[in-house]
Design a protein around this motif. Structure first.
Motif, PDB file in Angstrom:
ATOM      1  N   ARG A 140      -1.617   8.478  -8.222  1.00  0.00           N
ATOM      2  CA  ARG A 140      -2.347   7.205  -8.170  1.00  0.00           C
ATOM      3  C   ARG A 140      -1.641   6.326  -7.157  1.00  0.00           C
ATOM      4  O   ARG A 140      -0.474   5.965  -7.338  1.00  0.00           O
ATOM      5  N   VAL A 141      -2.352   5.977  -6.094  1.00  0.00           N
ATOM      6  CA  VAL A 141      -1.728   5.346  -4.927  1.00  0.00           C
ATOM      7  C   VAL A 141      -2.407   4.013  -4.621  1.00  0.00           C
ATOM      8  O   VAL A 141      -3.639   3.923  -4.581  1.00  0.00           O
ATOM      9  N   SER A 142      -1.615   2.974  -4.406  1.00  0.00           N
ATOM     10  CA  SER A 142      -2.181   1.664  -4.085  1.00  0.00           C
ATOM     11  C   SER A 142      -2.819   1.675  -2.707  1.00  0.00           C
ATOM     12  O   SER A 142      -2.343   2.316  -1.770  1.00  0.00           O
ATOM     13  N   CYS A 143      -3.929   0.921  -2.580  1.00  0.00           N
ATOM     14  CA  CYS A 143      -4.674   0.850  -1.317  1.00  0.00           C
ATOM     15  C   CYS A 143      -5.409  -0.483  -1.256  1.00  0.00           C
ATOM     16  O   CYS A 143      -5.576  -1.157  -2.275  1.00  0.00           O
TER      17      CYS A 143
ATOM     18  N   SER B 220       2.004   4.773  -8.503  1.00  0.00           N
ATOM     19  CA  SER B 220       2.243   4.207  -9.833  1.00  0.00           C
ATOM     20  C   SER B 220       2.095   5.251 -10.940  1.00  0.00           C
ATOM     21  O   SER B 220       2.400   4.985 -12.101  1.00  0.00           O
TER      22      SER B 220
ATOM     23  N   TYR C  50      -7.035   7.709  -6.499  1.00  0.00           N
ATOM     24  CA  TYR C  50      -6.354   8.909  -6.979  1.00  0.00           C
ATOM     25  C   TYR C  50      -6.391   9.975  -5.888  1.00  0.00           C
ATOM     26  O   TYR C  50      -7.456  10.270  -5.332  1.00  0.00           O
TER      27      TYR C  50
ATOM     28  N   THR D 146      -5.889  -2.338  -4.749  1.00  0.00           N
ATOM     29  CA  THR D 146      -6.353  -1.580  -5.900  1.00  0.00           C
ATOM     30  C   THR D 146      -5.675  -0.219  -5.803  1.00  0.00           C
ATOM     31  O   THR D 146      -4.576  -0.125  -5.259  1.00  0.00           O
ATOM     32  N   TYR D 147      -6.272   0.815  -6.302  1.00  0.00           N
ATOM     33  CA  TYR D 147      -5.650   2.126  -6.148  1.00  0.00           C
ATOM     34  C   TYR D 147      -6.707   3.207  -6.044  1.00  0.00           C
ATOM     35  O   TYR D 147      -7.877   3.010  -6.406  1.00  0.00           O
TER      36      TYR D 147
ATOM     37  N   ASN E 142       0.818  -1.207   0.000  1.00  0.00           N
ATOM     38  CA  ASN E 142       0.000   0.000   0.000  1.00  0.00           C
ATOM     39  C   ASN E 142       0.854   1.261   0.000  1.00  0.00           C
ATOM     40  O   ASN E 142       2.008   1.256   0.425  1.00  0.00           O
TER      41      ASN E 142
END
Length: 455
Positions: free
Chosen positions: A114-117, A101, A419, A416-417, A97
């Protein structure tokens, strides 16, 4: 409110309240789980023996397959130690997390990331293999997802104690104990499949019928695979020793696994060169060969014939090439070309894992690009298709889909990601200031290199 709704709601609440828990606490929770399981080993294995005894009766009565029984044994070989090591391996993996990307500057002091979570609440349904409880719990905790787990009834006693140990470990941390929950009945599963307001992803692990039933019973996204119809293709340029090693290991290492080979495809030029030695090695390993006419004729011409040829080599019925044997049975097919092998695999396989044995780099390239499967291997056993072997620590399952995650699903497949847009301007930013008209701002869309989330 039904019990299933309470369970799903508790999982969602646990997920939402845990999002600010630091990664270090999740790692600590995994170490606590390993300690708790080690302390409860004798009790858990005793429960597993109860499940095995009950399952053996089902096998004897013809109501359960032998392959399912094999998957149930938690004390077989190094399965227990591997399960524990999987927890430690997952704990040591990087946090999936908070990874950026994509990053772009839309305007001066207006930055988009855009950040993974985490995905949210996972409902994981599986058959036998009680260690899946621990595998998935580890991945869920590390990736920041809550999970509801349903094992097959054949593993109920083992699953209960594994889940109890996990929840006991979580109670010693700041992660809610309801973060990982286990259910026991099909009625609960049916109810949970309708609760898309709480559950974000369903992951079924098991038979074709199980997966298809789940896919047809819910609006919730489903990630999984229905079959493990894997193939090994021996090309015209194959090295004989490699061909034998790869074909035999792909079939016999663990024939009940979804990544075991079910079809052996032969280029017709090797029928009287490489194929006899491969066949002898398979027959020596007690593998039954369901052969097409050319491959069977090549073996019938051998003198002397292998000792068990009469009992272990026979004509292949039409359904052989669409059957997941899950046993020491292998379907054999002869093709005239690499293109024909690829066409057969794409038409008949389950798009799980397929391997080519070849010394021709061009053929290897064509195979890997042309075969539409989650794993395409060169000169390697299909049994390598596994999250642990890939270095994912463990896996939540195998996905043969084409969206989001594919192949062994580890931590990266469970995020997932989102924004994140941040204005650092003194007055903030508003859309009304941008446009094509004179006097309006234009978007810069300037890439931000080596970006990290700015908070």
């Amino acid at each position: 409110m039904s019990d299933a709704t309470e369970i799903a709601k508790a999982a969602k609440t646990a997920f939402e309240t845990s999002q600010l828990i630091p990664s270090s606490e999740r790692v600590q929770a995994l170490h606590e789980i390993r300690r708790e399981l080690e302390a409860a080993k004798d009790e858990i294995l005793a429960a597993n023996r109860q499940d095995l005894e009950a399952a053996q009766k089902e096998v004897d009565a013809g109501r359960m397959s032998g392959s399912l029984l094999k998957r149930l044994d938690l004390n077989k070989g190094d399965k227990w130690d591997s399960m524990l090591q999987g927890i430690t391996d997952v704990a040591g993996l990087p946090d999936p997390n908070g990874i950026v990307s994509y990053a772009s500057e839309l305007d001066d002091d207006l930055e988009l990331y855009r950040v993974s979570c985490p995905i949210g609440v996972l409902l994981v349904i599986f058959e036998a293999r009680p260690e899946v409880v621990v595998n998935i719990a580890s991945l869920a905790i590390k990736s920041g997802n809550a999970a509801i787990l349903k094992g097959g009834k054949e593993s109920n006693e083992t699953t209960k104690l594994l889940s109890s140990a996990i929840q006991g470990a979580l109670s010693k941390t700041s992660i809610p104990s309801t973060y990982i929950q286990a259910i026991q009945t099909r009625a609960e599963v049916s109810a949970l499949l309708g609760l898309d307001q709480y559950i974000d992803l369903v992951i079924p692990r098991g038979s074709n019928s199980l997966v298809r039933n789940i896919q047809n019973s819910t609006r919730i996204p489903v990630m999984g695979h229905a079959d493990g119809l894997c193939s090994v293709y021996i090309d015209a340029s194959a090295d004989p020793k490699k061909a034998t090693r790869v074909a035999v290991d792909s079939k016999i290492d663990y024939p009940a696994a979804c990544n075991a080979a079910e079809t052996l495809i032969l280029h017709d030029s090797i029928l009287h060169t490489i194929w006899p030695d491969v066949a002898k090695a398979l027959l020596a390993a007690d593998v039954k060969l369901l052969c097409d006419t050319p491959s069977l004729a090549a073996l019938q011409s051998l003198s002397p014939a292998p000792a068990n040829f009469a009992t272990h080599a026979s004509p292949a019925p039409p359904e052989a090439y669409t059957t997941e044997h899950l046993s020491l049975t292998l379907s054999v097919l002869t093709v005239p070309s690499l293109a024909a092998a690829i066409a057969h695999i794409n038409a008949h396989s389950s798009h799980h894992t397929d391997s080519i044995v070849t010394e021709d780099e061009a053929a290897a390239s064509v195979f890997c690009r042309g075969v539409d499967s989650a794993g395409t291997f060169v000169n390697a056993s299909t049994r390598f298709a596994d999250g642990f072997r890939y270095g994912f620590g463990t896996e939540v399952g195998i996905s043969t889909g084409r969206i989001h995650a594919r192949g062994p699903v580890g931590l990266e497949g469970l995020v997932t990601y989102k924004y994140v847009l941040k204005s650092k301007g003194g007055e903030g930013h508003v859309v009304g200031e941008f446009g094509a008209e004179e006097g309006k701002k234009r978007y810069k869309h300037r890439k931000i290199e080596a970006a990290t989330v700015p908070f």
